[in-house]
Write a protein that holds these residues in place. Sequence first.
Motif, short mmCIF file in Angstrom:
data_model
loop_
_atom_site.label_atom_id
_atom_site.label_comp_id
_atom_site.label_asym_id
_atom_site.label_seq_id
_atom_site.Cartn_x
_atom_site.Cartn_y
_atom_site.Cartn_z
N ILE A 126 0.87 -1.17 0.00
CA ILE A 126 0.00 0.00 0.00
C ILE A 126 0.91 1.22 0.00
O ILE A 126 1.76 1.37 0.88
CB ILE A 126 -0.91 0.05 1.24
N LYS A 166 -3.98 6.88 -1.64
CA LYS A 166 -3.64 5.55 -1.13
C LYS A 166 -3.82 4.58 -2.30
O LYS A 166 -4.90 4.52 -2.90
CB LYS A 166 -4.58 5.20 0.03
N TYR A 210 1.20 5.25 0.33
CA TYR A 210 0.56 6.46 0.82
C TYR A 210 1.31 7.63 0.19
O TYR A 210 2.50 7.83 0.47
CB TYR A 210 0.61 6.55 2.34
N LEU A 219 -3.01 0.58 -3.85
CA LEU A 219 -2.54 -0.80 -3.78
C LEU A 219 -1.63 -1.00 -4.99
O LEU A 219 -2.08 -0.83 -6.13
CB LEU A 219 -3.70 -1.79 -3.83
#
Length: 77
Positions: free
Chosen positions: A5, A70, A7, A72
């Motif tokens: 993930i 955010k 950020y 993936l």
Amino acid sequence: LEMMILYIPPDGSSGDQPLRSPSEKGGLVLEGEIVLSVGGVEAKLSEGDSFIFDGTSPHGFRNPSRAPAKVLWIISN
């Protein structure tokens, strides 16, 4: 597969130099928006948008907004 993930803060990016790696990459924007550049072509992606591309093409991303993003991020090894 390697999954993470990311950020990405407002005005954050993958850096000034394009990235390259011998892998396939893909992902899903979970929150916010990013601009993804692959091979000199840019795409604005928002929450719910997914992507896949050949990692040997020069690529990078940035968050042009005032809100964090955010993502993936998936890399095939």
